[in-house]
Design a protein around this motif. Structure first.
Motif, PDB file in Angstrom:
ATOM      1  N   VAL A   1       0.849  -1.194   0.000  1.00 64.23           N
ATOM      2  CA  VAL A   1       0.000   0.000   0.000  1.00 64.23           C
ATOM      3  C   VAL A   1       0.887   1.247   0.000  1.00 64.23           C
ATOM      4  N   TYR A   2       1.893   1.259   0.851  1.00 62.80           N
ATOM      5  CA  TYR A   2       2.829   2.382   0.946  1.00 62.80           C
ATOM      6  C   TYR A   2       3.472   2.649  -0.420  1.00 62.80           C
ATOM      7  N   ALA A   3       3.959   1.587  -1.060  1.00 64.58           N
ATOM      8  CA  ALA A   3       4.602   1.731  -2.369  1.00 64.58           C
ATOM      9  C   ALA A   3       3.618   2.240  -3.421  1.00 64.58           C
ATOM     10  N   ALA A   4       2.394   1.754  -3.396  1.00 61.12           N
ATOM     11  CA  ALA A   4       1.400   2.180  -4.385  1.00 61.12           C
ATOM     12  C   ALA A   4       1.099   3.674  -4.258  1.00 61.12           C
ATOM     13  N   LEU A   5       1.183   4.207  -3.037  1.00 61.81           N
ATOM     14  CA  LEU A   5       0.895   5.623  -2.813  1.00 61.81           C
ATOM     15  C   LEU A   5       2.091   6.528  -3.112  1.00 61.81           C
ATOM     16  N   LEU A   6       3.308   5.963  -3.107  1.00 61.23           N
ATOM     17  CA  LEU A   6       4.501   6.799  -3.261  1.00 61.23           C
ATOM     18  C   LEU A   6       5.347   6.504  -4.498  1.00 61.23           C
TER      19      LEU A   6
ATOM     20  N   GLY B   1       9.962  15.624  -0.671  1.00 53.72           N
ATOM     21  CA  GLY B   1       9.794  15.479  -2.111  1.00 53.72           C
ATOM     22  C   GLY B   1       8.429  15.951  -2.578  1.00 53.72           C
ATOM     23  N   ALA B   2       8.409  16.514  -3.771  1.00 52.32           N
ATOM     24  CA  ALA B   2       7.163  17.011  -4.360  1.00 52.32           C
ATOM     25  C   ALA B   2       6.431  15.891  -5.088  1.00 52.32           C
ATOM     26  N   PHE B   3       5.123  16.068  -5.239  1.00 52.45           N
ATOM     27  CA  PHE B   3       4.332  15.138  -6.044  1.00 52.45           C
ATOM     28  C   PHE B   3       3.300  15.901  -6.857  1.00 52.45           C
ATOM     29  N   SER B   4       2.905  15.281  -7.962  1.00 55.67           N
ATOM     30  CA  SER B   4       1.862  15.797  -8.836  1.00 55.67           C
ATOM     31  C   SER B   4       1.114  14.585  -9.375  1.00 55.67           C
ATOM     32  N   CYS B   5      -0.197  14.542  -9.118  1.00 57.68           N
ATOM     33  CA  CYS B   5      -1.012  13.389  -9.521  1.00 57.68           C
ATOM     34  C   CYS B   5      -2.194  13.843 -10.366  1.00 57.68           C
ATOM     35  N   PHE B   6      -2.746  12.905 -11.100  1.00 63.69           N
ATOM     36  CA  PHE B   6      -3.927  13.161 -11.921  1.00 63.69           C
ATOM     37  C   PHE B   6      -3.656  14.319 -12.890  1.00 63.69           C
TER      38      PHE B   6
ATOM     39  N   GLY C   1      -1.586  16.744 -12.665  1.00 60.85           N
ATOM     40  CA  GLY C   1      -1.336  18.036 -12.029  1.00 60.85           C
ATOM     41  C   GLY C   1      -2.529  18.597 -11.273  1.00 60.85           C
ATOM     42  N   MET C   2      -3.635  17.882 -11.263  1.00 62.83           N
ATOM     43  CA  MET C   2      -4.807  18.369 -10.523  1.00 62.83           C
ATOM     44  C   MET C   2      -4.545  18.347  -9.010  1.00 62.83           C
ATOM     45  N   ILE C   3      -3.712  17.401  -8.552  1.00 59.77           N
ATOM     46  CA  ILE C   3      -3.338  17.308  -7.141  1.00 59.77           C
ATOM     47  C   ILE C   3      -1.825  17.477  -7.058  1.00 59.77           C
ATOM     48  N   THR C   4      -1.376  18.390  -6.199  1.00 59.73           N
ATOM     49  CA  THR C   4       0.065  18.608  -6.019  1.00 59.73           C
ATOM     50  C   THR C   4       0.367  18.772  -4.540  1.00 59.73           C
ATOM     51  N   GLY C   5       1.644  18.651  -4.202  1.00 57.02           N
ATOM     52  CA  GLY C   5       2.043  18.872  -2.819  1.00 57.02           C
ATOM     53  C   GLY C   5       3.427  18.356  -2.545  1.00 57.02           C
ATOM     54  N   ARG C   6       3.692  18.152  -1.247  1.00 60.20           N
ATOM     55  CA  ARG C   6       4.989  17.656  -0.777  1.00 60.20           C
ATOM     56  C   ARG C   6       4.783  16.616   0.310  1.00 60.20           C
TER      57      ARG C   6
ATOM     58  N   ILE D   1       6.119  11.590  -8.600  1.00 57.93           N
ATOM     59  CA  ILE D   1       6.231  11.512  -7.146  1.00 57.93           C
ATOM     60  C   ILE D   1       7.692  11.331  -6.770  1.00 57.93           C
ATOM     61  N   ASP D   2       8.207  12.252  -5.975  1.00 57.35           N
ATOM     62  CA  ASP D   2       9.510  12.082  -5.343  1.00 57.35           C
ATOM     63  C   ASP D   2       9.210  11.450  -3.992  1.00 57.35           C
ATOM     64  N   GLY D   3       9.499  10.176  -3.842  1.00 55.16           N
ATOM     65  CA  GLY D   3       9.097   9.416  -2.669  1.00 55.16           C
ATOM     66  C   GLY D   3       9.949   9.630  -1.434  1.00 55.16           C
ATOM     67  N   ARG D   4      10.583  10.777  -1.326  1.00 53.21           N
ATOM     68  CA  ARG D   4      11.382  11.091  -0.144  1.00 53.21           C
ATOM     69  C   ARG D   4      10.687  12.174   0.680  1.00 53.21           C
TER      70      ARG D   4
END
Length: 129
Positions: free
Chosen positions: A18-23, A45-50, A52-57, A39-42
């Protein structure tokens, strides 16, 4: 009262899966129907999903146990971030995922609560179950 969402979900997979699937960007993209994902899994690290509709760190990461993210939807006012917290615990052959989402615009609650199920929990169950 602060605006928040609390959801508890059982997923038929181990916490590390589950952890890996999310990161992991490739796994998340496949789970979300091929939507562009970075996804930068650290921690930090920043992420962008869908697309670019969802972004964050990633604010805090504890391998296979916890993910805390500063998380935002693209159409929110500039600079507005919420906190999404995923707690993972083994429960037999499943993972108990306890999710808390706080600090989002109040008028977004119903849309977000439904969106977590439709865009995260159900795809996770399909991909890992």
């Amino acid at each position: 009262m602060p605006t928040s969402i609390h959801q508890e979900i059982a997923i038929a997979a181990s916490p590390d899966r589950v952890y890996a699937a999310l990161l992991d960007a490739a796994q998340f993209s496949a789970m979300s129907g091929g939507a562009p994902t970075e996804i930068d899994g650290r921690a930090g690290g920043a992420f962008s999903c869908f697309g670019g509709m969802i972004t964050g760190r990633n604010v805090e990461l504890v391998a296979d146990r916890r993910i805390v993210q500063a998380w935002r939807v693209g159409n929110w006012p500039e600079g507005v971030y919420s906190i999404a917290r995923f707690e993972l615990a083994p429960r037999g052959a499943e993972t108990q995922l306890v999710f808390d989402h706080t600090g989002f615009p109040e008028d977004a609650r119903e849309h977000l609560a439904n969106g977590w199920h439709a865009n995260y929990w159900e795809p996770l169950r399909r991909a890992l179950g």
